[in-house]
Design a protein around this motif. Structure first.
Motif, PDB file in Angstrom:
ATOM      1  N   VAL A   1      58.188 -31.203 -26.014  1.00  0.00           N
ATOM      2  CA  VAL A   1      57.175 -32.373 -26.244  1.00  0.00           C
ATOM      3  C   VAL A   1      55.948 -31.986 -26.786  1.00  0.00           C
ATOM      4  CG1 VAL A   1      55.724 -34.118 -25.159  1.00  0.00           C
ATOM      5  CG2 VAL A   1      58.263 -33.974 -24.656  1.00  0.00           C
ATOM      6  N   ARG A   2      55.442 -30.776 -26.332  1.00  0.00           N
ATOM      7  CA  ARG A   2      54.286 -30.291 -27.037  1.00  0.00           C
ATOM      8  C   ARG A   2      54.393 -29.863 -28.463  1.00  0.00           C
ATOM      9  NH1 ARG A   2      53.753 -27.834 -21.952  1.00  0.00           N
ATOM     10  NH2 ARG A   2      54.291 -25.888 -22.519  1.00  0.00           N
ATOM     11  N   THR A   3      55.791 -29.139 -28.618  1.00  0.00           N
ATOM     12  CA  THR A   3      56.031 -28.708 -30.001  1.00  0.00           C
ATOM     13  C   THR A   3      55.876 -29.924 -30.965  1.00  0.00           C
ATOM     14  OG1 THR A   3      56.883 -26.726 -29.158  1.00  0.00           O
ATOM     15  CG2 THR A   3      57.494 -27.416 -31.322  1.00  0.00           C
TER      16      THR A   3
ATOM     17  N   ARG B   1      65.950 -24.911 -33.031  1.00  0.00           N
ATOM     18  CA  ARG B   1      65.405 -26.146 -33.116  1.00  0.00           C
ATOM     19  C   ARG B   1      65.845 -26.753 -34.434  1.00  0.00           C
ATOM     20  NH1 ARG B   1      60.068 -27.600 -33.498  1.00  0.00           N
ATOM     21  NH2 ARG B   1      59.444 -25.439 -33.995  1.00  0.00           N
ATOM     22  N   ARG B   2      65.897 -27.924 -34.560  1.00  0.00           N
ATOM     23  CA  ARG B   2      66.362 -28.802 -35.892  1.00  0.00           C
ATOM     24  C   ARG B   2      65.180 -29.826 -35.757  1.00  0.00           C
ATOM     25  NH1 ARG B   2      68.442 -24.736 -36.004  1.00  0.00           N
ATOM     26  NH2 ARG B   2      70.638 -24.207 -36.802  1.00  0.00           N
ATOM     27  N   VAL B   3      64.736 -30.282 -36.931  1.00  0.00           N
ATOM     28  CA  VAL B   3      63.628 -31.579 -37.117  1.00  0.00           C
ATOM     29  C   VAL B   3      64.230 -32.353 -38.167  1.00  0.00           C
ATOM     30  CG1 VAL B   3      61.232 -32.194 -37.711  1.00  0.00           C
ATOM     31  CG2 VAL B   3      61.795 -29.775 -36.381  1.00  0.00           C
TER      32      VAL B   3
ATOM     33  N   VAL C   1      63.904 -34.846 -28.619  1.00  0.00           N
ATOM     34  CA  VAL C   1      62.562 -35.599 -28.550  1.00  0.00           C
ATOM     35  C   VAL C   1      61.884 -36.581 -29.843  1.00  0.00           C
ATOM     36  CG1 VAL C   1      59.972 -35.154 -28.075  1.00  0.00           C
ATOM     37  CG2 VAL C   1      61.672 -33.453 -27.457  1.00  0.00           C
ATOM     38  N   ALA C   2      61.726 -37.709 -29.414  1.00  0.00           N
ATOM     39  CA  ALA C   2      61.517 -38.623 -30.595  1.00  0.00           C
ATOM     40  C   ALA C   2      59.999 -38.946 -30.358  1.00  0.00           C
ATOM     41  CB  ALA C   2      62.623 -39.959 -30.439  1.00  0.00           C
ATOM     42  N   VAL C   3      59.471 -38.927 -31.509  1.00  0.00           N
ATOM     43  CA  VAL C   3      57.912 -39.317 -31.462  1.00  0.00           C
ATOM     44  C   VAL C   3      57.311 -40.020 -32.759  1.00  0.00           C
ATOM     45  CG1 VAL C   3      55.558 -38.040 -31.224  1.00  0.00           C
ATOM     46  CG2 VAL C   3      57.596 -37.287 -30.190  1.00  0.00           C
ATOM     47  N   PRO C   4      57.119 -41.294 -32.567  1.00  0.00           N
ATOM     48  CA  PRO C   4      56.618 -42.084 -33.656  1.00  0.00           C
ATOM     49  C   PRO C   4      55.392 -41.393 -34.287  1.00  0.00           C
ATOM     50  CG  PRO C   4      56.821 -43.371 -31.853  1.00  0.00           C
ATOM     51  CD  PRO C   4      56.873 -41.966 -31.407  1.00  0.00           C
ATOM     52  N   ALA C   5      55.490 -41.104 -35.851  1.00  0.00           N
ATOM     53  CA  ALA C   5      54.407 -40.435 -36.570  1.00  0.00           C
ATOM     54  C   ALA C   5      53.985 -41.446 -37.512  1.00  0.00           C
ATOM     55  CB  ALA C   5      55.259 -39.707 -37.520  1.00  0.00           C
TER      56      ALA C   5
ATOM     57  N   GLU D   1      62.955 -34.211 -32.862  1.00  0.00           N
ATOM     58  CA  GLU D   1      63.177 -32.705 -32.487  1.00  0.00           C
ATOM     59  C   GLU D   1      64.213 -32.357 -31.780  1.00  0.00           C
ATOM     60  OE1 GLU D   1      60.300 -29.987 -32.211  1.00  0.00           O
ATOM     61  OE2 GLU D   1      58.871 -30.699 -33.967  1.00  0.00           O
ATOM     62  N   ILE D   2      65.348 -31.629 -32.419  1.00  0.00           N
ATOM     63  CA  ILE D   2      66.397 -31.136 -31.522  1.00  0.00           C
ATOM     64  C   ILE D   2      66.344 -29.786 -31.066  1.00  0.00           C
ATOM     65  CG2 ILE D   2      68.906 -30.990 -31.417  1.00  0.00           C
ATOM     66  CD1 ILE D   2      69.006 -33.212 -33.646  1.00  0.00           C
TER      67      ILE D   2
END
Length: 442
Positions: free
Chosen positions: A37-39, A71-73, A122-126, A134-135
Motif C-alpha cells: 500500500v505504501r509503495t 511487482r506489476r503496475v 492494490v487498487a488506488v484511485p489516482a 499494483e500487483i
C-alpha cells in the motif's frame, strides 16, 4: 500410558504448530500488505503528477515506475487498462469486486491467485477515471511459509516422539514398584519366603512395603510352625509306630495259631501299620524339604537301573537316548526317592512302568517315566502333585490308595533342584511323567 503421552504430545504440538503458522502467516501478510500500500501510494503521486491525459504519457509513466521483479503496475483510465508489457492475463485476473470498488473512488487490497501464483492486488484511485493497480507477487513469502510449515511439522514429529519417550519412562517409573511386588509375590508363591521388598527403593510406597513384608513374615512364620508341627508329630509317632509294627509283626508271624477271624484282623492291622509308617516317613521327608540339596555327580542311568532292580523290575527298562547327558549334579538320596516314587506310582495306578528314559536335550536334563495305564485326565494334571491329592481313578487302578504324598515328594525334590515335573499323555496310551532340570555346562 505411552500411547496417551504420544497422542497428547501430538495434539499439543499440532495445535501450537497450526497456531504459530497462522499467526506468522497473518503477520507476514499484514507487513507485506502495508508495504504494498505504501509503495502504491508513492506510485500514485508520480502518476498524478505526470499523467496529462495522453495515452503515450500513461505508458511513459508506467515505464518510469520501479516495479522490481515481483511487482506489476496497471493503470485503468476511462475503462481501459494500460500496462508496461503485453499481458492480457494480468488484466483478466484482477478481481471484479476490487475494480468496482475503485470505480466508486475507494481504494482496496485483495489477496488472489494470478497465473497459478499468489498475489496482493492494490487498487488506488489516482484521479477522475484513473485508477492505479499494483500487483505484488508473493512467491518469496510462500516459500518462507512452506519452510516454516516444514520446520513446524518436524518439531511436531520430534515433540510427539519425545512425548512417547516420556510416556514410556513414566510408565516404567509408575509400574516399577508393581513389578517389584509381582516379582516378590512370584518368588513367595514358588516357596521362597525370604523374599522381601526394600523400603529404601520406593520411599513413596513405604506403607505398602511395610505391610507386604509384615504379611510375608507372618506367612513364613505360619508355614514354619506348620512344618515344625508336622515334623514333631511325625517324629513322635515313629517310636510308638515301631513298637506297634513289631507287635503286629509278631502277631502276623503267628497267624496260623489264630482263628480265621482273628487272623484276618491281624492281617488288616499289619497292612495299616505299614501304610501308617510310610505316611509318617513321607511327612518327615516333606518337613525336611526346605533343606538345600546335597549336590554331587550322579550317573543317572546307573541309579535308575539300581532303583529298578530294587523293585524287581528289569534293568533294560531304562533307556538312554544317544547324546543324552547321564552324569547329573543332584542329591543322590532325593533323586533315588524321585525315581522310586514315580515307579511305585506307575505300578499302583498305571499298570506298571513300561519305560524309563533319559532324554537328550541341549538346554535341559530330562527324565521320563511311562506307564501302561489309562493316563491322567487333563483336569487332574495341574493338581496331582499336591499333598494328599489322588487322581480321580486312583482307587480303581490299584489295590491301595497310598498316602497321597508320593508325587508331592517328587515335585518338592525336583523343585529343590530348580526343575519341574509334569504329566502328559503317552503316545499310544498311558501317562508320561516328565522331570526337567536346568542344563549344566559341560
Amino acid at each position: 500410558m505411552t500411547g496417551g503421552f504420544a497422542v497428547g504430545a501430538l495434539l499439543v504440538s499440532a495445535a501450537v504448530g497450526v497456531g504459530s503458522y497462522q499467526l506468522t502467516r497473518w503477520f507476514l501478510l499484514a507487513q507485506r500488505e502495508d508495504g504494498a500500500v505504501r509503495t502504491a501510494m508513492v506510485d500514485v503521486g508520480i502518476v498524478q503528477a505526470a499523467v496529462d491525459g495522453d495515452d503515450p504519457g500513461v505508458l511513459q509513466v508506467l515505464r518510469s515506475l520501479d516495479t522490481g521483479g515481483n511487482r506489476r503496475v496497471l493503470i485503468r483510465r476511462d475503462g481501459r487498462f494500460y500496462s508496461r508489457t503485453v499481458d492480457a492475463g494480468l488484466t483478466a485476473s484482477i478481481p471484479a469486486g476490487l475494480v468496482t470498488l475503485a470505480e466508486h473512488g475507494h481504494g482496496g487490497v485483495q489477496l488472489t491467485r494470478i497465473g497459478g501464483r499468489t498475489a496482493l492486488v492494490v487498487a488506488v484511485p489516482a484521479g477522475p477515471a484513473i485508477t492505479l493497480y499494483e500487483i505484488d507477487f508473493t512467491q518469496d513469502l510462500d516459500r518462507s511459509l512452506q519452510v516454516l510449515a516444514l520446520i513446524l511439522t518436524l518439531v511436531a514429529t520430534a515433540t510427539t516422539g519425545a512425548g512417547a519417550l516420556l510416556g514410556w519412562y513414566a510408565a516404567r517409573r509408575v509400574l516399577r514398584p508393581l513389578a517389584t511386588v509381582a516379582d516378590a509375590a512370584r518368588e513367595i508363591a514358588a516357596g521362597d519366603f525370604t523374599a522381601r521388598l526394600d523400603p529404601d527403593t520406593e520411599p513413596e510406597l513405604a506403607r505398602l512395603t511395610a505391610s507386604f513384608n509384615q504379611m510375608v513374615e507372618q506367612l513364613a512364620q505360619r508355614v514354619e510352625r506348620d512344618r515344625r508341627f508336622a515334623a514333631d508329630v511325625s517324629h513322635e509317632l515313629r517310636s510308638p509306630l515301631q513298637t506297634i509294627a513289631a507287635a503286629a509283626s509278631v502277631l502276623h508271624n503267628r497267624r496260623s495259631a489264630l482263628d480265621e477271624r482273628t487272623a484276618t484282623a491281624v492281617g488288616l492291622l499289619t497292612d495299616e501299620v505299614g501304610r501308617f509308617q510310610a505316611l509318617v516317613t513321607d511327612l518327615l521327608e516333606l518337613a525336611r524339604g526346605d533343606q538345600p540339596p546335597d549336590l554331587a555327580p550322579v550317573d543317572m542311568g546307573a541309579l535308575a537301573r539300581q532303583v529298578c532292580r530294587a523293585r524287581g523290575l528289569p534293568a533294560d527298562l531304562v533307556a538312554v537316548e544317544p547324546g543324552a547327558q547321564t552324569h547329573w549334579q543332584v542329591d543322590r538320596r532325593r533323586f533315588t526317592q524321585v525315581l522310586a516314587n514315580l515307579l511305585d506310582n506307575a505300578l499302583a495306578h498305571g499298570g506298571g512302568a513300561v519305560a524309563l528314559r533319559i532324554v537328550h536335550q541341549r538346554e535341559a536334563r530330562v527324565l521320563e517315566v511311562d506307564d501302561a495305564g489309562p493316563g491322567v485326565c487333563p483336569a487332574d494334571r495341574d493338581t496331582i502333585f499336591g499333598r494328599f491329592v489322588r487322581g480321580r481313578s486312583a482307587g480303581a487302578r490299584g489295590g491301595s490308595d497310598g498316602t497321597g504324598l508320593g508325587l508331592a515328594l517328587v515335585a518338592q525334590h525336583v523343585a529343590a533342584h530348580g526343575g519341574r515335573v509334569s504329566v502328559h499323555e503317552r503316545p499310544g496310551g498311558g501317562a508320561r511323567f516328565r522331570v526337567e532340570l536346568p542344563g549344566e555346562q559341560r
